[in-house]
Design an enzyme around this catalytic site. Structure first.
Site, short mmCIF file in Angstrom:
data_model
loop_
_atom_site.label_atom_id
_atom_site.label_comp_id
_atom_site.label_asym_id
_atom_site.label_seq_id
_atom_site.Cartn_x
_atom_site.Cartn_y
_atom_site.Cartn_z
N ALA A 57 17.42 25.95 -86.71
CA ALA A 57 18.49 26.73 -87.34
C ALA A 57 19.60 25.76 -87.70
O ALA A 57 19.76 24.71 -87.06
CB ALA A 57 18.99 27.78 -86.36
N GLY A 98 14.14 26.53 -84.42
CA GLY A 98 13.67 27.53 -85.39
C GLY A 98 12.53 27.03 -86.26
O GLY A 98 11.74 27.83 -86.76
N GLU A 130 9.47 27.47 -84.21
CA GLU A 130 9.24 28.93 -84.16
C GLU A 130 8.64 29.44 -85.47
O GLU A 130 7.76 30.31 -85.47
CB GLU A 130 10.56 29.65 -83.84
CG GLU A 130 11.05 29.33 -82.42
CD GLU A 130 12.46 29.82 -82.15
OE1 GLU A 130 13.39 29.39 -82.87
OE2 GLU A 130 12.65 30.61 -81.22
N GLU A 188 16.66 23.81 -77.92
CA GLU A 188 17.86 24.66 -77.89
C GLU A 188 18.72 24.45 -76.64
O GLU A 188 19.94 24.54 -76.71
CB GLU A 188 17.47 26.14 -77.99
CG GLU A 188 17.04 26.58 -79.39
CD GLU A 188 15.56 26.41 -79.67
OE1 GLU A 188 14.88 25.67 -78.93
OE2 GLU A 188 15.09 27.04 -80.63
N1 CO8 Z 1 21.26 21.92 -88.45
C1 CO8 Z 1 22.14 21.35 -89.32
N2 CO8 Z 1 22.04 20.09 -89.73
C2 CO8 Z 1 21.04 19.35 -89.25
C3 CO8 Z 1 20.08 19.87 -88.37
C4 CO8 Z 1 20.23 21.23 -87.95
N3 CO8 Z 1 19.33 21.83 -87.14
N4 CO8 Z 1 19.19 18.89 -88.07
C5 CO8 Z 1 19.58 17.81 -88.76
N5 CO8 Z 1 20.68 18.07 -89.48
C6 CO8 Z 1 21.42 17.16 -90.36
C7 CO8 Z 1 22.21 16.11 -89.60
O1 CO8 Z 1 23.45 16.62 -89.15
C8 CO8 Z 1 22.33 15.02 -90.62
O2 CO8 Z 1 23.36 15.36 -91.51
P1 CO8 Z 1 24.42 14.20 -92.01
O3 CO8 Z 1 23.56 13.25 -92.83
O4 CO8 Z 1 25.40 14.96 -92.85
O5 CO8 Z 1 24.97 13.56 -90.80
C9 CO8 Z 1 21.03 15.11 -91.41
O6 CO8 Z 1 20.49 16.41 -91.13
C10 CO8 Z 1 20.01 14.08 -90.96
O7 CO8 Z 1 19.84 14.19 -89.56
P2 CO8 Z 1 20.07 12.98 -88.53
O8 CO8 Z 1 20.99 11.95 -89.10
O9 CO8 Z 1 20.43 13.57 -87.20
O10 CO8 Z 1 18.59 12.37 -88.51
P3 CO8 Z 1 17.91 11.55 -87.29
O11 CO8 Z 1 16.67 10.99 -87.87
O12 CO8 Z 1 18.88 10.64 -86.66
O13 CO8 Z 1 17.52 12.70 -86.21
C11 CO8 Z 1 16.68 14.82 -85.47
C12 CO8 Z 1 16.60 13.69 -86.54
C13 CO8 Z 1 16.18 14.30 -84.13
C14 CO8 Z 1 15.78 15.96 -85.95
C15 CO8 Z 1 18.15 15.31 -85.34
O14 CO8 Z 1 18.66 15.58 -86.65
C16 CO8 Z 1 18.32 16.52 -84.51
O15 CO8 Z 1 18.28 16.47 -83.30
N6 CO8 Z 1 18.55 17.70 -85.17
C17 CO8 Z 1 18.82 18.95 -84.48
C18 CO8 Z 1 17.55 19.54 -83.91
C19 CO8 Z 1 17.86 20.80 -83.14
O16 CO8 Z 1 18.59 20.80 -82.17
N7 CO8 Z 1 17.27 21.92 -83.58
C20 CO8 Z 1 17.45 23.20 -82.97
C21 CO8 Z 1 18.59 23.96 -83.58
S1 CO8 Z 1 18.93 25.48 -82.74
C22 CO8 Z 1 17.74 26.56 -83.26
O17 CO8 Z 1 16.88 26.20 -84.03
C23 CO8 Z 1 17.81 27.95 -82.73
C24 CO8 Z 1 16.89 28.92 -83.48
C25 CO8 Z 1 17.20 30.36 -83.17
C26 CO8 Z 1 18.53 30.82 -83.72
C27 CO8 Z 1 18.70 32.28 -83.58
C28 CO8 Z 1 20.03 32.84 -84.06
C29 CO8 Z 1 20.72 32.19 -85.22
#
Ligand code: CO8
Length: 261
Positions: A67, A112, A115, A135
Site C-alpha cells: 500500500a 499489499g 496480498e 507491515e
Molecule cells: N509506498 C510508497 N512509496 C513507496 C513504497 C510504498 N509502499 N515502497 C517504495 N516506495 C517509494 C520510495 O519511497 C522511493 O521513493 P523516492 O524515490 O521518492 O524516495 C521509491 O519508491 C523507491 O524505493 P526505495 O528507494 O526505498 O527503493 P530500495 O530499492 O532502496 O528499497 C524496498 C526497496 C525494500 C521495497 C523499499 O522501498 C521498501 O521497504 N518499501 C516499503 C515496503 C513496505 O513496507 N510495504 C508494505 C506497506 S503497508 C501495506 O502494504 C499494508 C496493506 C494493507 C493496507 C490496508 C488499508 C489501507
C-alpha cells in the site's frame, strides 16, 4: 477504457495483460489503483473475448511494494477499516473472477503487493522477486487479506513467522513454501505466464470456471460440504456441450473443440 495507473493490453489470443504502472513508487497501491483495479477487473470479467488475465508490475524492480505508505500516515481508525474493507472487496473480486488470474511477480511483492499476488489464481515469480508481509515494521498488520490468505497457502506456522518478523523471502524460498507456483528467469516471466494461460485456454472453459469455484468455495467449508459443492459442480459439467465434446474427442482420438457452452 483508459486508466491513470494501469496499462491494459487485450491480446487476440483471449489473454489480457494488466500492468500496475507507478514504477517511481514501486507500483505502490493508492486509492486510485484500488479503484481502477476494481473497474478494470469488472470490465475483464464481463468481456467474452478475455479468458485469462495476467497481472504484473511496471519497471524492473517491483510487482507491487505494498500500500502507498504516504496515504497511511494520517489514516484514522474508521478510515483504516474502510480502506482495508475496500481493498479486500477488490481482491475478492480478483480471486472469484470466474477466469484465472496469473500473477507475474517481476520484483518486490510486499505487504499489499504480496496480498494482491495471493488473491490471484496462480503465481509465477521471476528469480529476482522478493515477497513478504513487512507491515509490523510500520506498526500495522496486513489489511488486504494477508492474515487469511497467507496461512491458507503456506500453513499457519510459516505465515505467523513471516507476518510477525516481517522477513522477506526470495523467489526460491517462496517456491519451497508454496507461496509461488514456479520460478523463472526475469526475461522469461511474461512468456511463461502466457504459456500457462494458453494451456488453460485450451481446456474446457466451463470446467476451468467450475474447478476454480469448487476449490475456492470448498476451502471455506468442511470436507463434507466441500464434497457436496464438488458433486453439484460436477453435475453441472455434465449439462455442458463441452463435456460431450471433450469426451467424444478423446474417444475419436482428436483434439476437442470447446465452445464454453
Ligand atoms: N509506498 C510508497 N512509496 C513507496 C513504497 C510504498 N509502499 N515502497 C517504495 N516506495 C517509494 C520510495 O519511497 C522511493 O521513493 P523516492 O524515490 O521518492 O524516495 C521509491 O519508491 C523507491 O524505493 P526505495 O528507494 O526505498 O527503493 P530500495 O530499492 O532502496 O528499497 C524496498 C526497496 C525494500 C521495497 C523499499 O522501498 C521498501 O521497504 N518499501 C516499503 C515496503 C513496505 O513496507 N510495504 C508494505 C506497506 S503497508 C501495506 O502494504 C499494508 C496493506 C494493507 C493496507 C490496508 C488499508 C489501507
Amino acid at each position: 477504457m483508459a486508466y491513470e495507473t494501469l496499462i491494459v493490453e487485450k491480446r487476440e489470443d483471449r489473454i489480457a495483460v494488466v500492468t500496475i504502472n507507478r514504477p517511481k513508487v514501486l507500483n505502490a497501491l493508492n486509492a486510485t489503483v484500488i479503484d481502477e483495479l476494481e473497474k478494470c477487473f469488472k470490465e475483464l470479467q464481463a468481456d467474452p473475448d478475455v479468458g485469462v488475465v495476467i497481472l504484473t508490475g511496471a519497471g524492473e524492480k517491483a510487482f507491487v511494494a505494498g500500500a502507498d505508505i504516504t496515504g497511511l500516515v494520517e489514516l484514522d481508525p474508521l478510515d483504516g477499516k474502510r480502506f482495508a474493507e475496500k481493498g479486500q472487496a477488490v481482491f475478492n473480486l480478483i480471486e472469484n473472477l470466474g477466469k484465472p488470474v496469473i500473477a507475474a511477480i517481476n520484483g518486490y511483492a510486499l505487504g499489499g503487493g504480496c496480498e494482491l499476488a495471493m488473491a490471484c489464481t496462480i503465481r509465477i515469480a521471476s528469480e529476482k522477486a522478493k515477497l513478504g508481509q513487512p507491515e509490523v515494521n510500520l506498526g500495522i498488520i496486513p489489511g488486504y487479506g494477508g492474515t487469511q490468505r497467507l496461512p491458507r497457502l503456506v500453513g499457519k506456522g510459516r505465515a505467523m513467522e513471516l507476518i510477525l518478523t516481517g522477513r522477506m523471502v526470495d523467489a526460491q524460498e517462496a517456491y519451497q513454501m508454496g507461496l509461488v507456483n514456479k520460478v523463472v528467469p526475469p526475461d522469461k516471466l511474461l512468456d511463461e505466464a502466457i504459456e500457462m494461460a494458453k494451456t488453460i485456454l485450451s481446456k474446457g472453459p466451463l470446467a476451468v470456471k467450475f474447478a476454480m469455484e469448487a476449490v475456492n468455495r470448498g476451502l471455506e467449508v468442511s470436507l463434507e460440504d466441500g464434497l457436496k459443492i464438488e458433486a453439484d459442480l460436477f453435475g453441472m459439467c455434465c449439462a455442458t456441450e463441452d463435456k460431450v465434446e471433450g469426451t467424444k474427442a478423446f474417444l475419436e482420438k482428436r483434439k476437442p473443440n470447446f465452445q464454453g457452452k
